[in-house]
Structure formats: C-alpha cells, structure tokens
Design an enzyme around this catalytic site. Structure first.
Site, PDB file in Angstrom:
ATOM      1  N   LYS A 140       2.537 -22.612  17.171  1.00  9.74           N
ATOM      2  CA  LYS A 140       2.464 -23.627  18.455  1.00  9.74           C
ATOM      3  C   LYS A 140       3.527 -23.269  19.360  1.00  9.74           C
ATOM      4  O   LYS A 140       3.317 -23.813  20.369  1.00  9.74           O
ATOM      5  CB  LYS A 140       2.306 -25.112  17.977  1.00  9.74           C
ATOM      6  CG  LYS A 140       3.597 -25.667  17.638  1.00  9.74           C
ATOM      7  CD  LYS A 140       3.583 -27.465  17.510  1.00  9.74           C
ATOM      8  CE  LYS A 140       4.694 -27.927  17.160  1.00  9.74           C
ATOM      9  NZ  LYS A 140       4.628 -29.518  17.127  1.00  9.74           N
ATOM     10  N   ASP A 141       4.869 -22.588  18.979  1.00 12.41           N
ATOM     11  CA  ASP A 141       5.748 -22.293  19.795  1.00 12.41           C
ATOM     12  C   ASP A 141       5.836 -21.140  20.387  1.00 12.41           C
ATOM     13  O   ASP A 141       6.541 -20.485  21.260  1.00 12.41           O
ATOM     14  CB  ASP A 141       7.357 -22.410  18.896  1.00 12.41           C
ATOM     15  CG  ASP A 141       7.530 -23.996  18.809  1.00 12.41           C
ATOM     16  OD1 ASP A 141       7.130 -24.754  19.366  1.00 12.41           O
ATOM     17  OD2 ASP A 141       8.174 -24.121  17.463  1.00 12.41           O
TER      18      ASP A 141
ATOM     19  N   ARG B  46       2.550 -35.049  25.292  1.00 14.48           N
ATOM     20  CA  ARG B  46       1.447 -35.416  24.895  1.00 14.48           C
ATOM     21  C   ARG B  46       1.312 -36.520  23.905  1.00 14.48           C
ATOM     22  O   ARG B  46       0.877 -37.447  23.665  1.00 14.48           O
ATOM     23  CB  ARG B  46       0.921 -34.084  23.677  1.00 14.48           C
ATOM     24  CG  ARG B  46      -0.444 -34.593  22.885  1.00 14.48           C
ATOM     25  CD  ARG B  46      -0.718 -33.109  21.989  1.00 14.48           C
ATOM     26  NE  ARG B  46       0.254 -32.906  21.096  1.00 14.48           N
ATOM     27  CZ  ARG B  46       0.703 -33.557  19.920  1.00 14.48           C
ATOM     28  NH1 ARG B  46      -0.071 -34.366  19.462  1.00 14.48           N
ATOM     29  NH2 ARG B  46       1.691 -33.256  19.213  1.00 14.48           N
ATOM     30  N   ARG B  47       2.840 -36.460  22.846  1.00 17.56           N
ATOM     31  CA  ARG B  47       3.079 -37.560  21.994  1.00 17.56           C
ATOM     32  C   ARG B  47       3.453 -38.741  22.633  1.00 17.56           C
ATOM     33  O   ARG B  47       2.848 -40.144  22.254  1.00 17.56           O
ATOM     34  CB  ARG B  47       3.938 -37.090  20.938  1.00 17.56           C
ATOM     35  CG  ARG B  47       3.459 -36.157  19.929  1.00 17.56           C
ATOM     36  CD  ARG B  47       4.733 -35.730  19.148  1.00 17.56           C
ATOM     37  NE  ARG B  47       4.247 -34.807  18.139  1.00 17.56           N
ATOM     38  CZ  ARG B  47       5.043 -33.992  17.505  1.00 17.56           C
ATOM     39  NH1 ARG B  47       6.319 -33.724  17.834  1.00 17.56           N
ATOM     40  NH2 ARG B  47       4.416 -32.953  16.789  1.00 17.56           N
TER      41      ARG B  47
ATOM     42  N   ARG C  27      15.571 -35.086  20.238  1.00 19.31           N
ATOM     43  CA  ARG C  27      15.352 -33.905  20.571  1.00 19.31           C
ATOM     44  C   ARG C  27      16.055 -33.028  19.195  1.00 19.31           C
ATOM     45  O   ARG C  27      16.792 -33.744  18.207  1.00 19.31           O
ATOM     46  CB  ARG C  27      16.492 -32.968  21.612  1.00 19.31           C
ATOM     47  CG  ARG C  27      15.542 -33.217  22.913  1.00 19.31           C
ATOM     48  CD  ARG C  27      16.165 -32.298  23.847  1.00 19.31           C
ATOM     49  NE  ARG C  27      17.485 -32.043  24.119  1.00 19.31           N
ATOM     50  CZ  ARG C  27      18.308 -32.942  24.787  1.00 19.31           C
ATOM     51  NH1 ARG C  27      17.773 -33.546  25.797  1.00 19.31           N
ATOM     52  NH2 ARG C  27      19.565 -32.615  24.948  1.00 19.31           N
TER      53      ARG C  27
ATOM     54  N   ARG D 229      15.966 -35.371  13.845  1.00 23.43           N
ATOM     55  CA  ARG D 229      14.985 -36.295  14.256  1.00 23.43           C
ATOM     56  C   ARG D 229      14.968 -37.449  13.720  1.00 23.43           C
ATOM     57  O   ARG D 229      14.890 -38.467  14.007  1.00 23.43           O
ATOM     58  CB  ARG D 229      13.865 -35.662  14.954  1.00 23.43           C
ATOM     59  CG  ARG D 229      14.142 -34.875  15.980  1.00 23.43           C
ATOM     60  CD  ARG D 229      12.414 -34.487  16.605  1.00 23.43           C
ATOM     61  NE  ARG D 229      12.543 -33.063  16.874  1.00 23.43           N
ATOM     62  CZ  ARG D 229      11.457 -32.648  17.916  1.00 23.43           C
ATOM     63  NH1 ARG D 229      10.409 -33.403  18.424  1.00 23.43           N
ATOM     64  NH2 ARG D 229      11.273 -31.505  18.388  1.00 23.43           N
TER      65      ARG D 229
ATOM     66  N   CYS E  61       4.722 -26.839  25.100  1.00 19.01           N
ATOM     67  CA  CYS E  61       4.603 -27.979  24.686  1.00 19.01           C
ATOM     68  C   CYS E  61       5.124 -29.139  25.541  1.00 19.01           C
ATOM     69  O   CYS E  61       5.443 -30.401  25.461  1.00 19.01           O
ATOM     70  CB  CYS E  61       5.816 -28.100  23.464  1.00 19.01           C
ATOM     71  SG  CYS E  61       7.277 -27.711  23.844  1.00 19.01           S
TER      72      CYS E  61
HETATM   73  N1  LIG Z   1       7.958 -28.352  18.679  1.00 21.54           N
HETATM   74  C1  LIG Z   1       8.810 -28.130  17.616  1.00 21.54           C
HETATM   75  C2  LIG Z   1       7.919 -27.756  16.663  1.00 21.54           C
HETATM   76  N2  LIG Z   1       7.706 -26.385  16.192  1.00 21.54           N
HETATM   77  C3  LIG Z   1       7.009 -26.208  14.991  1.00 21.54           C
HETATM   78  C4  LIG Z   1       7.299 -27.806  14.490  1.00 21.54           C
HETATM   79  C5  LIG Z   1       6.783 -27.943  12.783  1.00 21.54           C
HETATM   80  C6  LIG Z   1       5.185 -27.971  12.986  1.00 21.54           C
HETATM   81  C7  LIG Z   1       4.374 -26.756  13.086  1.00 21.54           C
HETATM   82  O1  LIG Z   1       4.854 -25.961  12.617  1.00 21.54           O
HETATM   83  O2  LIG Z   1       3.590 -26.646  13.985  1.00 21.54           O
HETATM   84  C8  LIG Z   1       7.905 -28.584  15.315  1.00 21.54           C
HETATM   85  C9  LIG Z   1       8.412 -29.968  15.122  1.00 21.54           C
HETATM   86  C10 LIG Z   1       7.226 -30.838  15.527  1.00 21.54           C
HETATM   87  O3  LIG Z   1       6.844 -30.670  16.526  1.00 21.54           O
HETATM   88  O4  LIG Z   1       7.394 -32.106  15.015  1.00 21.54           O
END
Ligand SMILES: NCc1[nH]cc(CCC(=O)O)c1CC(=O)O
Length: 306
Positions: free
Chosen positions: A85-86, A130-131, A148, A154, A241
């Site tokens: 996702k990153d 989004r959240r 952050r 966190r 993101c």
């Molecule tokens: N945005 C940061 C991030 N990138 C990957 C994860 C862990 C979850 C994953 O592997 O998708 C997280 C933390 C989160 O969103 O809580």
C-alpha cells in the site's frame, strides 16, 4: 549458489515483513542463502517535517519506498520488501513486483475504544484522510487528531495525548505482536481499508529473471488479483495515502468482487460503488468500479479533500 541481499526500511514492521518473506523462501528454496540489509529512507530520517510535505516533495507517493527502490536499482540489494500500500501505482522503471504473498489481514482496527462507545467530542488518533472521513461518517462530532510515525509510537501517542482511541491497520498490529491492543475490527464492507492494505510486495530488478523465479515461490494468486484490482482503481482516481479512497476486493465463486468508497474528510458525503468481474482481469474490475465512482461525481469529493 549466490547469496542474495534482501532489504527493507528500518522500521520494526518492515523487518518483520522481511522475516515473513524469508521464512517462506527458506522453506521453498533451502539451497539459497540470504543476507538482510536495512535502507534508511527520508520517511525514517525526517521526523520534523510533515509526511504530507515529504510525500509531495517526492511527487505524491513513495516517500518510504523510494530509498529502498533506489538501493535495489543501485545494486545494493537484490530483493526489496515493501508494504504494497506504500508503493506508488506508477511502477518505478527497472523494478518489478515479482511476488505478493498471501494477505492475512486487510482490515483497519480501532485500539482503545469501539465505534459504539464514541460520542461527539471524543478524540481519536488518525491523520489519513480516508480514516478521518470514515470516522466522521460513522461517528459525527468525534474529533480526528493527527498522529504520525510508525505503529508503536502511534499507540504511545494515544496514551500520552489522552485520546479515546486510534485507528491502525490490523495487519501492522498483528505483524508486530501488538494485536492485544485491538478493541474492534472495522468491517471492510462498511469501512473499506486502503488499497492493498496488509499486502507485502517482493520487488526485484526487471532484468533479474532468475531471481524473479526464485521469489515467485511466495506468490499468492488471490492476494495478487485482489490487490491488482484495488490498485487499478486507485491509479485512475489518483490515489496515495493522502487520498480518501477505500477499496476491498474479494474472490468469490462468481469471480472477483470489488467494493470502493470515497468519503469526504468531514464525513458528510460518501460515495460507494461495486462490481464483479473475471479474476484473471483484475485491472478491468478496478477500472470499472473507478468509472462508476466518477459517474457518481466522486471527483468533487476528492478535490475537496486534498
Ligand atoms: N501508512 C503506513 C502503513 N503502511 C503499512 C502499514 C501496515 C499495514 C499494511 O501492511 O498495509 C501502515 C500502518 C497503518 O496504516 O496503520
């Protein structure tokens, strides 16, 4: 047999993902040996400027993944491990994702509270648009407090700032052994997670076809099909993101189903669309659902949220 170098960011989460990949690879290919390398990225080094600034400085995405991809291209490592996702949806030339392992957990999770227990004025930690939008939509009047950093900081900030709770990816909490902090799993049908959340990307150089075949041992077709649909949607809607898009794909008897949702950060507007298509053409499903969202006027919501 050569010794391959496998690298990731330095965070504990990234390290556990490398361990997960290596456990698979060692089981499938006991004849190969691996050494681990840690790559420090701008996202790791710079804790003072906001991640939004860093993200825009590196053209919208990939602030964490960029340094690891550069190390791969420079030949400092042979395999890069990322949170899918990153990874930017635009493939970095010279790299390819050669394997996506089985995805164990896609959901977001609440720590410290539950949605039902939240009342107007309660403060919940999350900075992701989004959240924030989904939180405001589910619990009007609840205050989203930007936090952050990596996952453990966190959780610490939740306690230090006296927040009622924090929203995090369940996958990260599980990988770090911090799942006992989870007080509610957010149903992905109502609270769709980030595209490709929970999935690992195993990346190699495009000319390294022999190594691509080795790492293919950890590949999972279902994880690949679902994340390809989710990311195809995000690519069309211009994700990252910092964009409030949730996407949740599942494989079913009838094919590949994709649900997507865009929520304005104030929670007042939410647009959903879904479709089912053939599993071996996941991008078509993603593009189809993206088009439905555009037909429903999602562009105005996205423009107001950036
Ligand atoms: N945005 C940061 C991030 N990138 C990957 C994860 C862990 C979850 C994953 O592997 O998708 C997280 C933390 C989160 O969103 O809580």
């Amino acid at each position: 047999m050569p010794t391959w170098r496998i690298g990731s960011r330095g965070s504990r989460l990234a390290q556990t993902m490398v361990t997960e990949v290596l456990d698979h690879l060692n089981a499938a290919h006991p004849e190969h040996t691996w050494v681990r390398r840690t790559i420090m990225s701008a996202g790791d080094q710079d804790r003072t400027s906001s991640l939004r600034d860093l993200a825009s400085a590196s053209s919208g995405a990939g602030v964490f993944a960029g340094a690891v991809e550069q190390a791969l291209l420079a030949g400092e490592i042979d395999v890069a491990v990322h949170s899918l996702k990153d990874l930017p949806t635009a493939t970095t030339p010279g790299t390819m994702v050669a394997a996506i392992p089985r995805r164990h957990e896609v959901r977001d999770a609440l720590c410290g509270t539950t949605l039902d227990a939240l009342s107007p004025g309660h403060r919940v930690g999350t900075g992701a648009p989004r959240r924030v939008g989904q939180l405001h939509h589910a619990c009007p009047g609840v205050v989203a407090v930007p936090i952050r950093g990596n996952v453990p900081p966190r959780l610490r900030q939740m306690r230090e700032k006296g927040l009622s709770g924090v929203v995090l990816a369940a996958a990260g909490l599980h990988r770090l052994g911090l799942q006992e902090n989870i007080t509610e799993y957010l149903d992905p049908a109502w609270w769709p997670p980030s595209p490709a959340q929970g999935a690992i990307a195993v990346q190699v150089r495009t000319d390294d076809t022999a190594l691509a075949r080795v790492v293919a041992a950890v590949h999972d077709e279902e994880a690949a099909a679902t994340t390809r649909a989710e990311r195809a949607l995000m690519k069309i809607l211009g994700g990252g993101c910092h964009v409030p898009i949730g996407a949740y794909a599942t494989t079913r008897a009838g094919g590949l189903h994709l649900l997507a949702q865009v929520t304005s950060t104030d929670g007042s507007t939410t647009i959903r669309a879904e479709a089912t298509g053939v599993t071996d053409q996941p991008e078509m499903v993603g593009e189809h659902v993206a088009q439905r969202l555009l037909d429903e006027g999602v562009e105005a919501v996205l423009a107001s949220s950036v």
